[in-house]
Design a protein around this motif. Structure first.
Motif: not given
Length: 138
Positions: A43, A61, A63, A69, A72-73, A77-78, A80-81, A127-128
């Motif tokens: 990323a 995004n 998504r 999804d 990453g979405t 992904g959350t 990871g963010n 991310i995502g």
């Protein structure tokens, strides 16, 4: 329109794009040191390219782009963010905010400051997201 985009990208590169693009890539290299950091590193390289030449490109995004999804979405992904923000995102966001303030000092630098603000928001949670060419959307 393409010539104007090129001129803006050249000025951008001089007014902070080069430094911040290198910062994204440096953090990407740091992420690649560990196996679990490879998705973050990937990323970083994508967003680093955006940081070098942002005019004519945007982030979206995945998504909304894929209408589904992916890893990453969703919830991973959350998570990871959140990890990203704590380790690296805050520092990249501060760097972009600093460059935005410097660009906003002059009136001619306002478009460049706005790009830095856009990238600061992206640095918080990349991310995502993916980079798209604005011309392909039309």
């Amino acid at each position: 329109m393409g010539v104007l985009r090129l001129v803006f990208n050249i000025f951008w590169f001089i007014l902070g794009g080069f430094v911040m693009g290198l910062a994204w890539w440096l953090i990407g290299l740091i992420c690649f040191i560990s196996i679990i950091g490879i998705p973050f590193g990937r990323a970083c390289f994508v967003m680093g390219e955006l940081a070098f030449w942002p005019f004519g490109q945007d982030t979206i995004n995945r998504r909304y782009l894929n209408k589904a999804d992916d890893i990453g979405t969703g919830a991973l992904g959350t998570m990871g963010n959140i990890i990203w923000f704590v380790l690296f995102g805050i520092w990249l966001a501060i760097g972009h905010l600093f460059h935005a303030i410097v660009c906003f000092i002059t009136i001619i630098g306002i478009p460049f400051g706005l790009q830095h603000l856009k990238l600061a928001c992206l640095a918080v949670a990349p991310i995502g997201k993916t980079v798209i060419n604005k011309q392909r959307l039309v």
